[in-house]
Design an enzyme around this catalytic site. Structure first.
Site, mmCIF file in Angstrom:
data_model
loop_
_atom_site.group_PDB
_atom_site.id
_atom_site.type_symbol
_atom_site.label_atom_id
_atom_site.label_comp_id
_atom_site.label_asym_id
_atom_site.label_seq_id
_atom_site.Cartn_x
_atom_site.Cartn_y
_atom_site.Cartn_z
ATOM 1 N N PRO A 74 -6.121 90.584 121.323
ATOM 2 C CA PRO A 74 -7.305 90.825 120.498
ATOM 3 C C PRO A 74 -8.572 90.834 121.337
ATOM 4 O O PRO A 74 -8.713 90.054 122.287
ATOM 5 C CB PRO A 74 -7.298 89.643 119.533
ATOM 6 C CG PRO A 74 -5.878 89.227 119.459
ATOM 7 C CD PRO A 74 -5.301 89.478 120.816
ATOM 8 N N CYS A 75 -9.490 91.722 120.980
ATOM 9 C CA CYS A 75 -10.641 91.968 121.855
ATOM 10 C C CYS A 75 -11.872 91.147 121.495
ATOM 11 O O CYS A 75 -12.854 91.159 122.232
ATOM 12 C CB CYS A 75 -11.010 93.456 121.799
ATOM 13 S SG CYS A 75 -11.599 93.990 120.163
ATOM 14 N N GLN A 76 -11.856 90.404 120.357
ATOM 15 C CA GLN A 76 -13.087 89.754 119.911
ATOM 16 C C GLN A 76 -13.669 88.810 120.954
ATOM 17 O O GLN A 76 -14.890 88.701 121.104
ATOM 18 C CB GLN A 76 -12.833 88.974 118.611
ATOM 19 C CG GLN A 76 -12.473 89.845 117.422
ATOM 20 C CD GLN A 76 -10.975 90.032 117.278
ATOM 21 O OE1 GLN A 76 -10.227 89.993 118.265
ATOM 22 N NE2 GLN A 76 -10.515 90.250 116.053
#
Length: 416
Positions: free
Chosen positions: A115-117
């Site tokens: 996940p890139c958050q």
């Protein structure tokens, strides 16, 4: 060329690799709705391969239930989608499941990105701790465990460009930490920032694509020729029926006449005479008033609406200094749109349809077309009933399949 897709989401990256001739062994994903989407897509590929494609068409026309669809495919197809979080608590279970699925076959590629958050610039700017304590910062260590266990020839690690500047509290670069760890596991890595619009996608989407090669040496990164689509964003709207806010269908929607070629060349249109999930959000009168204002400003000399220009009785946010472009038209007359991100699942204000008479935000199908998902790709929710919100989230988190396919084709050339 067998592959595992880690943190697979709805499978945009996987879809491109399958088109290029790669064979998926397993997809691992924590989100239940995305896993349902992947099982439905596995059913699509299996039924097409075995000559029973009409059953899939029945499903996306709401003639049979999802349970009935899944009953038509072998257990192995359903079990290839593993709905577990990647980490110490589940890794051994995941390894066992994949080992059972692959049998004697080797794993040639691992694809996917965490996940890139935790790495995104926007995510850091909105978080009081700048995502410093977020456990997702270190999911690359779990990724490395899969490299160590399966020893693929190559891996493809995708993430946001914010990864390049993301640092620990001590000032260490996460990207360089990754590369050092991957090198310890036997993988030399190279990366570039690739732009989706250079692959024929009608979207301004920049991503870091890091590729690792087992015992590799410098200079193996593929060279990609830039592709000009030759059309504007208007192309994705041309054959879709007009809708007002709150209207549309989850299932079968017939096309309007289309005389272009882009939708076919990009594999968005791929043989069917209908699509699905062309269903618009309901919007308040206030939202529709702002949307109309945003479209009128764009039509008047390609001006973007500034939040401070909105009449006071329509302003609901006290923050008038940052994110002042929170209402934005998807401009039909530009060669590419703004980046489609998962926030579209919360509201459509940043993705306003350019046709003032429709006066709404994008449907899931329109957003999926900006991402180059094929029109027969069906996005699932958690329950048997489709979910517009879940579809938006999966679409915004995905890698454009057209971009993924072209990356996969180049890797196939190198591999062979």
């Amino acid at each position: 060329m067998n592959f595992i897709d880690l943190f697979s989401g709805a499978g945009g990256l996987s879809e491109g690799f399958i088109r290029a001739g790669f064979k998926p062994v397993a997809h691992v994903e924590i989100d239940k709705a995305a896993c349902n989407t992947m099982i439905t897509r596995a059913a699509y590929h299996y039924l097409k391969r075995t000559g029973n494609f009409n059953s899939y068409l029945d499903y996306i026309q709401n003639k049979i239930t999802r349970t009935e669809l899944y009953s038509l495919i072998p257990n192995k197809e359903r079990e290839s989608v593993i709905n577990l979080s990647i980490g110490d608590e589940n890794n051994e279970i995941i390894f066992d499941k994949i080992d059972s699925l692959k049998g004697d076959k080797s794993i040639d590629f691992i694809i996917g990105g965490p996940p890139c958050q935790a790495y995104s610039i926007v995510g850091r700017s909105r978080d009081g701790n700048r995502m410093q304590g977020d456990s997702r910062n270190y999911l690359f260590r779990e990724y490395a465990k899969f490299l160590e266990y399966y020893q693929p020839r190559y891996f493809v690690f995708e993430n946001v460009i914010g990864l390049k500047s993301a640092k620990t509290k001590n000032g260490d670069s996460y990207l360089e930490m990754m590369r050092e760890l991957f090198l310890e596991k036997g993988y030399y890595t190279e990366y570039k920032i690739l732009e989706a619009k250079d692959f024929g996608v009608l979207q301004n989407r920049k991503r870091i694509i890091l590729i690792g090669k087992k015992n590799g040496k410098e200079g193996f990164y593929p060279k990609f020729e830039k592709v000009q689509s030759g059309v504007t964003v208007s192309e994705i709207f041309k054959d879709l029926p007009s809708l007002r806010a709150g209207a549309g269908e989850y299932y079968k929607t017939n096309y309007k006449p289309y005389n272009g070629t882009y939708l076919f060349e990009s594999h968005i249109r791929n043989g069917l005479d209908f699509t699905t999930q062309h269903i618009s959000r309901p919007n308040t009168e206030q939202d529709k008033g702002i949307y109309k204002l945003a479209v009128e400003k764009w039509e008047d000399g390609q001006q973007r609406l500034n939040y401070n220009d909105i009449p006071l009785h329509w302003q609901t946010h006290k923050n008038t200094k940052s994110f002042v472009d929170r209402f934005k038209v998807v401009a039909a007359d530009l060669p590419y749109s703004q980046t489609v991100v998962a926030h579209i699942c919360k509201d459509g204000h940043y993705y306003i349809h350019p046709d003032k008479s429709q006066n709404r935000s994008l449907t899931p199908r329109e957003a999926a077309r900006l991402q180059t998902f094929p029109d027969d790709f069906f996005f699932e929710g958690i329950s048997e009933k489709p979910s517009r919100t879940a579809a938006y989230k999966q679409i915004g988190n995905a890698v454009p399949p057209l971009m993924a396919e072209k990356i996969a084709n180049k890797l196939k050339e190198i591999y062979e």
